[in-house]
Design a protein around this motif. Structure first.
Motif, PDB file in Angstrom:
ATOM      1  N   LYS A  19       0.806  -1.221   0.000  1.00 61.08           N
ATOM      2  CA  LYS A  19       0.000   0.000   0.000  1.00 61.08           C
ATOM      3  C   LYS A  19       0.849   1.285   0.000  1.00 61.08           C
ATOM      4  O   LYS A  19       0.441   2.269  -0.621  1.00 61.08           O
ATOM      5  N   PRO A  20       1.993   1.319   0.695  1.00 60.34           N
ATOM      6  CA  PRO A  20       2.757   2.576   0.679  1.00 60.34           C
ATOM      7  C   PRO A  20       3.156   3.011  -0.731  1.00 60.34           C
ATOM      8  O   PRO A  20       3.237   4.208  -1.012  1.00 60.34           O
ATOM      9  N   LEU A  21       3.376   2.054  -1.610  1.00 65.38           N
ATOM     10  CA  LEU A  21       3.747   2.436  -2.975  1.00 65.38           C
ATOM     11  C   LEU A  21       2.558   3.061  -3.705  1.00 65.38           C
ATOM     12  O   LEU A  21       2.714   3.933  -4.547  1.00 65.38           O
ATOM     13  N   GLN A  22       1.360   2.589  -3.365  1.00 60.98           N
ATOM     14  CA  GLN A  22       0.162   3.180  -3.984  1.00 60.98           C
ATOM     15  C   GLN A  22       0.027   4.646  -3.572  1.00 60.98           C
ATOM     16  O   GLN A  22      -0.290   5.495  -4.400  1.00 60.98           O
ATOM     17  N   THR A  23       0.268   4.931  -2.291  1.00 62.77           N
ATOM     18  CA  THR A  23       0.082   6.319  -1.848  1.00 62.77           C
ATOM     19  C   THR A  23       1.145   7.219  -2.481  1.00 62.77           C
ATOM     20  O   THR A  23       0.880   8.376  -2.793  1.00 62.77           O
ATOM     21  N   GLN A  24       2.351   6.663  -2.692  1.00 62.48           N
ATOM     22  CA  GLN A  24       3.371   7.478  -3.357  1.00 62.48           C
ATOM     23  C   GLN A  24       2.954   7.804  -4.794  1.00 62.48           C
ATOM     24  O   GLN A  24       3.140   8.917  -5.274  1.00 62.48           O
ATOM     25  N   ALA A  25       2.385   6.804  -5.465  1.00 65.32           N
ATOM     26  CA  ALA A  25       1.907   7.028  -6.833  1.00 65.32           C
ATOM     27  C   ALA A  25       0.789   8.066  -6.827  1.00 65.32           C
ATOM     28  O   ALA A  25       0.725   8.942  -7.693  1.00 65.32           O
ATOM     29  N   ALA A  26      -0.100   7.988  -5.821  1.00 68.68           N
ATOM     30  CA  ALA A  26      -1.223   8.928  -5.742  1.00 68.68           C
ATOM     31  C   ALA A  26      -0.730  10.345  -5.485  1.00 68.68           C
ATOM     32  O   ALA A  26      -1.245  11.308  -6.061  1.00 68.68           O
ATOM     33  N   ALA A  27       0.277  10.465  -4.629  1.00 72.05           N
ATOM     34  CA  ALA A  27       0.829  11.798  -4.352  1.00 72.05           C
ATOM     35  C   ALA A  27       1.420  12.389  -5.629  1.00 72.05           C
ATOM     36  O   ALA A  27       1.262  13.586  -5.915  1.00 72.05           O
ATOM     37  N   PHE A  79      -6.081  10.462  -0.811  1.00 74.09           N
ATOM     38  CA  PHE A  79      -6.103   9.096  -1.340  1.00 74.09           C
ATOM     39  C   PHE A  79      -5.680   8.155  -0.210  1.00 74.09           C
ATOM     40  O   PHE A  79      -4.652   8.375   0.428  1.00 74.09           O
ATOM     41  N   LEU A  80      -6.474   7.124   0.042  1.00 74.31           N
ATOM     42  CA  LEU A  80      -6.094   6.143   1.067  1.00 74.31           C
ATOM     43  C   LEU A  80      -5.480   4.890   0.445  1.00 74.31           C
ATOM     44  O   LEU A  80      -4.406   4.465   0.822  1.00 74.31           O
ATOM     45  N   GLU A  81      -6.184   4.289  -0.508  1.00 74.10           N
ATOM     46  CA  GLU A  81      -5.618   3.098  -1.161  1.00 74.10           C
ATOM     47  C   GLU A  81      -6.419   2.723  -2.407  1.00 74.10           C
ATOM     48  O   GLU A  81      -7.524   3.230  -2.625  1.00 74.10           O
ATOM     49  N   ALA A  82      -5.813   1.834  -3.192  1.00 74.69           N
ATOM     50  CA  ALA A  82      -6.470   1.335  -4.410  1.00 74.69           C
ATOM     51  C   ALA A  82      -6.616  -0.176  -4.298  1.00 74.69           C
ATOM     52  O   ALA A  82      -5.678  -0.857  -3.892  1.00 74.69           O
ATOM     53  N   ASN A  83      -7.789  -0.660  -4.656  1.00 71.43           N
ATOM     54  CA  ASN A  83      -8.008  -2.107  -4.644  1.00 71.43           C
ATOM     55  C   ASN A  83      -8.109  -2.592  -6.086  1.00 71.43           C
ATOM     56  O   ASN A  83      -9.023  -2.197  -6.809  1.00 71.43           O
ATOM     57  N   PRO A  84      -7.172  -3.444  -6.522  1.00 74.56           N
ATOM     58  CA  PRO A  84      -7.195  -3.890  -7.922  1.00 74.56           C
ATOM     59  C   PRO A  84      -8.244  -4.978  -8.195  1.00 74.56           C
ATOM     60  O   PRO A  84      -8.447  -5.339  -9.344  1.00 74.56           O
ATOM     61  N   ALA A  85      -8.876  -5.516  -7.141  1.00 73.77           N
ATOM     62  CA  ALA A  85      -9.945  -6.510  -7.344  1.00 73.77           C
ATOM     63  C   ALA A  85     -11.141  -6.070  -6.512  1.00 73.77           C
ATOM     64  O   ALA A  85     -11.528  -6.746  -5.554  1.00 73.77           O
TER      65      ALA A  85
END
Lengths: 209, 317
Positions: free
Chosen positions: B121-129, B266-272
């Motif tokens: 999840k931390p990588l998702q938030t970096q992408a969102a930022a 942005f908190l997180e992304a769920n791919p499924a």
């Protein structure tokens, strides 16, 4: 270090800014500036790596440790031999699709679903431009090219050649082999990268960063 | 042929299946409960998948929607023999299918490589930022001192899974001595709590479906009281599309917080995403069905194995 070292208190990682991160080596907290390099030798943390954790928590803890290591290894400011990708802490060599793409790009049939032929197959470990294993020059060159195409520094490959062309039979991260010569090459890769990094930090452009 | 893989009783998958049936799309439902009757054979013509008397060549598959459940859940339902040979067969079958999906030119929703970002999840938030979202400050630690300092700085702190495990996000309780004592077991993911309205956005290709969720708990799945469809401001919608693309996903469920001062976190992304929980489920299912039917190159999202290159991990150095 192994996964159980992540159960020693003192690990601190700020994903949004790695200033202030701390790691634990042995019994003590260590500043990351002391690290010359990291060589990941695991694809993920698995429940069986954690006998010291309560059995009902092992799967969850293994998944959390893997996530932590992925974030940490991607942000740590020192040479890392093949930084993690989404599927593997060992980088591109641990991802099956990487090798499908690499074999397609180089026109090498991907036969990883088939049994490895007993004869005319070459097992070797690649570290950068070095190949370890008793293999032909052609197989070694192809292995280096495939590893490069995969975006990896290290890999362990099995390439077959039945006389009509090379075929890929197995592709794994370098540490699946244990070839003694590979360790020396790994250390020299890390030293070389660490020297380059220090040079960069000392240069006027580097010191401004 | 469109390949669906999972459990027929699972609402999210069955809603897509029904949407495909109404569109008379040729669909092959690979029922996970019948794994022991499923075979994959490599032939000179390609890989052939058989399920009982049904058979397809995977070369004919144009798109795939995989939603398999983990092995323990299936074993628990008693649908699998506990015989080691049966377990090995199922494990090998699933590994082969995932391997085929990583290499196929068919559209896979979502491709396994970018979908694996869910496990960090931390990588998702970096992408969102990097896409312009505000993100909560976070810390991963197993050090009580560092955690207390973080909590002093941010007030309310939540603890959540960094690895995509299905656990509820909860408020950190620094008076819970027993839990704090167990912190050393593993670095754990903490985030600054962001107060505001929960918004769930389902991205399907270039389409957005947004729902505002009222809840009594920090994790709205535990205490949802009301949900209503909303329209996102255009810049926020554009960020949603951008972060989904950045993560290499075609379909995603994004969890956002809309604060009182008009900031979007942005908190997180769920791919499924299990979108069947939300009021716009039929529209999301229809959009996924349309995406599965459309030609593979009609949507811009090409899976990238090296997704990290676009994530700036050096910020703050």
């Amino acid at each position: 270090m192994d996964p159980s070292d992540l159960s020693r208190p003192g690990w601190v990682h700020y994903p949004e800014m790695s200033e202030g991160d701390r790691m634990v080596l042995g019994q003590d907290g260590t500043a990351l500036s002391r690290l010359d390099g990291v060589v990941p030798a695991l694809d993920a943390v698995h429940p069986f790596d954690l006998p010291h954790v309560r059995s009902e928590d092992r799967s969850f803890v293994a998944s959390e440790m893997t996530a932590f290591l992925r974030s940490w290894l991607l942000s740590v400011d020192c040479p890392v031999l093949d930084r993690p990708i989404a599927e593997s802490l060992s980088g591109p060599a641990g991802c099956t699709s990487t090798w499908s793409q690499a074999s397609r790009a180089l026109g090498v049939p991907d036969r990883r679903h088939a049994p490895i032929p007993r004869f005319r197959s070459h097992r070797m470990t690649v570290i950068g431009d070095h190949v370890f294993g008793r293999v032909t020059e052609a197989a070694a060159s192809l292995a280096i090219a495939m590893t490069r195409e995969a975006g990896a520094v290290g890999a362990h490959l099995t390439i077959g050649d039945d006389g009509e062309g090379a075929e890929l039979y197995a592709a794994e991260p370098w540490w699946c082999s244990g070839h003694p010569g590979a360790l020396g090459a790994l250390l020299s890769w890390i030293s070389q990268m660490a020297r380059a990094r220090r040079r960069d930090q000392l240069s006027p452009a580097g010191s401004r960063r | 042929v469109i390949l669906l893989w999972g459990l027929p009783q699972e609402e999210t998958l069955s809603s897509v299946y029904n949407a495909l049936l109404t569109r008379t799309a040729e669909t092959f439902f690979l029922d996970q409960r019948r794994a022991l009757a499923t075979r994959l054979r490599h032939t000179d013509e390609g890989v052939v998948l058989t399920l009982g008397s049904q058979q397809i060549s995977l070369g004919d598959v144009t798109s795939v929607y995989p939603r398999p459940y983990p092995v323990p859940a299936l074993t628990h339902r008693g649908s699998r023999s506990s015989h080691p040979a049966a377990e090995r067969h199922v494990a090998r079958l699933e590994a082969e299918l995932w391997r085929w999906m990583t290499a196929t030119r068919a559209r896979v929703i979502n491709h396994p490589t970018p979908a694996a970002t869910n496990c960090t999840k931390p990588l998702q938030t970096q992408a969102a930022a990097a896409c312009g979202f505000a993100v909560p400050t976070s810390l991963i630690t197993n050090d009580v001192g560092a955690l207390r300092a973080f909590a002093r700085q941010h007030g309310v702190v939540v603890v959540k899974s960094a690895g995509g495990s299905r656990v509820f996000t909860q408020a950190l309780d620094l008076t819970d001595a027993e839990r704090l004592e167990r912190l050393s077991t593993s670095p754990t993911y903490f985030q600054q709590y962001v107060a505001g309205r929960n918004v769930r956005v389902h991205v399907v290709g270039g389409l957005l479906f947004a729902v505002e969720v009222d809840a009594t708990e920090i994790d709205y799945r535990k205490g949802t009281t009301e949900m209503r469809r909303i329209r996102l401001p255009a810049p926020v919608g554009s960020r949603c599309l951008q972060v989904t693309r950045q993560l290499g996903l075609v379909v995603a469920g994004l969890d956002l917080i809309h604060t009182g001062d008009e900031e979007w976190y942005f908190l997180e992304a769920n791919p499924a995403p299990a979108f069947a929980f939300y009021p716009d489920r039929n529209d999301v299912a229809a959009a996924i069905a349309d995406l599965l039917i459309s030609p593979p190159n009609s949507c811009c999202l090409v899976p990238r194995s090296d997704w990290r290159t676009e994530v700036d991990t050096t910020r703050g150095l």
